[in-house]
Write an enzyme that holds these catalytic residues in place. Structure first.
Site, short mmCIF file in Angstrom:
data_model
loop_
_atom_site.label_atom_id
_atom_site.label_comp_id
_atom_site.label_asym_id
_atom_site.label_seq_id
_atom_site.Cartn_x
_atom_site.Cartn_y
_atom_site.Cartn_z
N PRO A 69 13.88 64.69 77.44
CA PRO A 69 13.85 64.91 78.89
C PRO A 69 12.59 65.65 79.33
O PRO A 69 12.05 65.38 80.40
CB PRO A 69 15.11 65.76 79.14
CG PRO A 69 16.03 65.39 78.03
CD PRO A 69 15.17 65.10 76.84
N ARG B 276 6.59 21.90 94.05
CA ARG B 276 7.03 22.38 95.37
C ARG B 276 6.08 21.86 96.47
O ARG B 276 4.85 21.99 96.34
CB ARG B 276 7.03 23.91 95.38
CG ARG B 276 7.23 24.55 96.71
CD ARG B 276 8.67 24.45 97.16
NE ARG B 276 8.86 25.16 98.43
CZ ARG B 276 10.02 25.17 99.10
NH1 ARG B 276 11.07 24.52 98.62
NH2 ARG B 276 10.13 25.82 100.23
N GLU C 55 6.00 53.22 74.88
CA GLU C 55 5.07 53.40 73.74
C GLU C 55 3.69 53.86 74.23
O GLU C 55 2.66 53.43 73.70
CB GLU C 55 5.00 52.13 72.89
CG GLU C 55 6.39 51.71 72.44
CD GLU C 55 6.46 51.15 71.05
OE1 GLU C 55 5.54 51.37 70.25
OE2 GLU C 55 7.48 50.50 70.76
N THR D 207 15.58 53.05 72.52
CA THR D 207 15.92 51.63 72.37
C THR D 207 16.67 51.38 71.07
O THR D 207 16.32 51.95 70.03
CB THR D 207 14.61 50.79 72.38
OG1 THR D 207 13.91 51.07 73.59
CG2 THR D 207 14.91 49.29 72.31
N PHE E 130 14.06 54.86 67.01
CA PHE E 130 13.14 55.98 66.82
C PHE E 130 13.24 56.89 68.03
O PHE E 130 12.90 56.50 69.15
CB PHE E 130 11.71 55.44 66.68
CG PHE E 130 10.71 56.44 66.18
CD1 PHE E 130 10.67 56.76 64.84
CD2 PHE E 130 9.81 57.04 67.04
CE1 PHE E 130 9.74 57.68 64.35
CE2 PHE E 130 8.87 57.95 66.56
CZ PHE E 130 8.84 58.27 65.21
C1 FAD Z 1 13.52 51.23 78.72
C2 FAD Z 1 12.80 52.28 77.93
C3 FAD Z 1 12.82 52.24 76.54
C4 FAD Z 1 12.21 53.25 75.80
N1 FAD Z 1 12.33 53.27 74.43
C5 FAD Z 1 11.92 54.37 73.73
C6 FAD Z 1 12.22 54.51 72.34
O1 FAD Z 1 12.80 53.62 71.70
N2 FAD Z 1 11.85 55.67 71.71
C7 FAD Z 1 11.21 56.68 72.37
O2 FAD Z 1 10.93 57.70 71.75
N3 FAD Z 1 10.89 56.57 73.68
C8 FAD Z 1 11.25 55.45 74.38
N4 FAD Z 1 10.95 55.33 75.72
C9 FAD Z 1 10.25 56.41 76.38
C10 FAD Z 1 8.82 56.07 76.81
O3 FAD Z 1 8.00 55.93 75.69
C11 FAD Z 1 8.36 57.18 77.77
O4 FAD Z 1 9.08 57.01 78.98
C12 FAD Z 1 6.87 57.15 78.02
O5 FAD Z 1 6.16 57.52 76.86
C13 FAD Z 1 6.45 58.08 79.18
O6 FAD Z 1 7.01 59.35 79.04
P1 FAD Z 1 7.78 60.01 80.28
O7 FAD Z 1 8.77 59.03 80.78
O8 FAD Z 1 8.26 61.34 79.87
O9 FAD Z 1 6.68 60.16 81.42
P2 FAD Z 1 5.72 61.44 81.63
O10 FAD Z 1 5.09 61.83 80.35
O11 FAD Z 1 6.46 62.47 82.39
O12 FAD Z 1 4.60 60.82 82.57
C14 FAD Z 1 4.80 60.63 83.97
C15 FAD Z 1 3.50 60.06 84.54
O13 FAD Z 1 2.44 61.02 84.37
C16 FAD Z 1 1.36 60.43 83.70
N5 FAD Z 1 0.70 61.43 82.84
C17 FAD Z 1 1.27 62.34 82.01
N6 FAD Z 1 0.34 63.07 81.41
C18 FAD Z 1 -0.87 62.63 81.86
C19 FAD Z 1 -2.23 62.97 81.61
N7 FAD Z 1 -2.56 63.95 80.75
N8 FAD Z 1 -3.20 62.28 82.25
C20 FAD Z 1 -2.89 61.29 83.12
N9 FAD Z 1 -1.62 60.91 83.38
C21 FAD Z 1 -0.64 61.58 82.78
C22 FAD Z 1 1.99 59.32 82.85
O14 FAD Z 1 1.03 58.34 82.48
C23 FAD Z 1 3.03 58.79 83.83
O15 FAD Z 1 2.43 57.92 84.75
C24 FAD Z 1 11.51 54.29 76.47
C25 FAD Z 1 11.45 54.30 77.87
C26 FAD Z 1 12.11 53.33 78.60
C27 FAD Z 1 12.10 53.43 80.10
#
Ligand code: FAD
Length: 390
Positions: free
Chosen positions: A127, A270, A372, A157, A122
């Site tokens: 980015p 241990r 998620e 994933t 999904f």
């Molecule tokens: C190994 C791995 C597997 C994954 N698999 C999938 C997959 O199969 N499909 C898919 O679609 N995605 C997948 N993801 C993506 C994952 O769901 C996202 O990384 C996650 O939802 C966070 O989004 P972001 O990385 O863009 O962080 P950002 O949205 O940039 O957030 C960065 C930080 O800011 C905080 N933040 C952002 N907005 C707010 C707010 N309004 N209030 C407070 N805090 C805030 C966040 O909580 C976080 O701490 C995967 C990620 C990884 C690392």
């Protein structure tokens, strides 16, 4: 209310035996090599794991959601990468197609996915759009009988393995009356020209899970690959994530349970200062706290799964499941991260060595608080559920 049946416990024993026989002996090597064990997927299919919540007409067992939670917990107790392969394969791969797909789409993809001959993914995150998933930039424009997809997805994933057959991708297909993006979900089969799988990431953990960025350049898929109705993508992924959060919560319970077992055994065996380290309250009390956290996390997870099954039976509301899923995910994943810290501390220097599974669990746990929906997003969902203007 949500006591597990004898069938659930018998099934748990079967999955535990499978995980200990088929995963445990190999996982350290797979993790070291960042090897995605595609060879394990058909075996998981044979055991019926991918088809647990799938109707019989598409090759599944038509079991309850609780059974899936038990399976993910048990795989996660042995290894988190294998646990997420099942969790994402069902929750993000099969479920959206079954929930929103046409009869033709359901007949085309799920039978192979259920059998473990294929995997689906999904693609929501981009980015520039993670927590703020509505900010999706990927576009799909209609050209005659085709959708033309352009854009990129991050961290997806199960999206780039030899088994991957299809990725459900969210894309902007227009603009709503209020100026917001109209988002739709489109099935993009693997191998479609213009769909490129980027190289594997170098991850902190989940080394044996398949994660890739995806690029779409004038990628043309037939118009009937739209999942459900145009403009329903936002609603679809919110529902998909509610179920996925219960699954991630189960994965976290498995992680914390493993830390509890490993830490307890080590504290008994241990010795330091001529006695087992567990005689010191500085060691045994954090383990006692860990036992409480595991119990609480499991209870929240099972309650959410039970509510989900009750929702399917028409006796509970979506709102209740959403709130319970967010609460379970938030608590269990934070408990799992703490559990790995406690277990690693109990193991001392050995806990920092890759020969000991606690080191792998320590690396693997962090993503549970991110994927998620981050912990902050869960708090947002819960606060909104309370009527707060979060
Ligand atoms: C190994 C791995 C597997 C994954 N698999 C999938 C997959 O199969 N499909 C898919 O679609 N995605 C997948 N993801 C993506 C994952 O769901 C996202 O990384 C996650 O939802 C966070 O989004 P972001 O990385 O863009 O962080 P950002 O949205 O940039 O957030 C960065 C930080 O800011 C905080 N933040 C952002 N907005 C707010 C707010 N309004 N209030 C407070 N805090 C805030 C966040 O909580 C976080 O701490 C995967 C990620 C990884 C690392």
């Amino acid at each position: 209310m949500y006591e597990l049946s004898k069938e659930h416990e018998d099934f748990r024993a079967v999955v535990r035996e499978f995980a200990e026989a088929e995963v445990s002996p190999h996982i350290a090597q797979w993790d070291r090599d960042s090897h995605f064990p595609a060879e394990l997927v058909p075996k998981m299919g044979d055991l019926g794991l991918f088809g647990l919540v799938v109707p019989e007409e598409f090759g599944g067992a038509d079991a309850d959601f609780m059974s899936l939670v038990v399976a993910i917990e048990e795989l996660g107790r042995v290894d988190q990468s294998v646990g997420i392969t099942l969790s994402a394969g069902v929750g993000l791969g099969i479920n959206p197609i079954l929930s929103f797909g046409s009869q033709e789409q359901k007949e085309r993809f799920p039978p192979d996915l259920v059998a473990g001959r294929a995997l689906a993914a999904f693609g929501l995150t981009e980015p520039g759009a993670g927590s703020d998933a509505g900010a999706t930039r990927t576009r799909a424009t209609r050209d005659g009988d085709y959708w033309v997809v352009n854009g990129a997805k991050s961290f997806i994933t199960n999206s780039g393995s030899d088994l991957t057959s299809v990725v459900t991708v969210t894309a902007r297909t227009g603009t709503n009356d209020d100026g917001s993006a109209q988002v739709s979900a489109i099935l993009v089969p693997a191998g479609t020209p213009g769909f490129t799988v980027d190289p594997s990431y170098h991850k902190l953990g989940w080394h044996a899970s398949d994660t890739h960025g995806l690029t779409f350049e004038d990628c043309r898929v037939p118009a009937d690959h739209l999942l459900g109705d145009e403009g329903q993508g936002f609603r679809q992924f919110l529902k998909t994530l509610d179920d996925g959060r219960i699954a991630i919560s189960a994965l976290a319970v498995g992680c914390a349970q493993a830390c509890l077992e490993l830490g307890t055994d080590y504290a008994k065996g241990r010795e330091a200062f001529g006695r087992p380290i567990g005689v010191n309250q500085g060691v045994s009390f954090p383990i006692a706290d860990l036992a409480v956290a595991v119990e609480a996390a499991r209870t929240l997870t099972y309650k959410a799964a039970w509510l989900k099954d009750e929702l399917n039976a028409g006796r509970r509301s979506v709102k209740e499941v959403k709130q319970a899923a967010a609460m379970a995910k938030l608590f269990s994943t934070e408990a799992a991260v703490s559990a790995t810290r406690t277990a690693t501390q109990v193991f001392g220097g050995n806990g920092f060595m890759e020969e000991y599974p606690v080191a792998r669990f320590y690396r693997d746990a962090k993503i549970l608080e991110i994927g998620e929906g981050t912990s902050e997003v869960q708090r947002m969902v819960i606060a909104r559920g309370l009527g707060l203007p979060a």
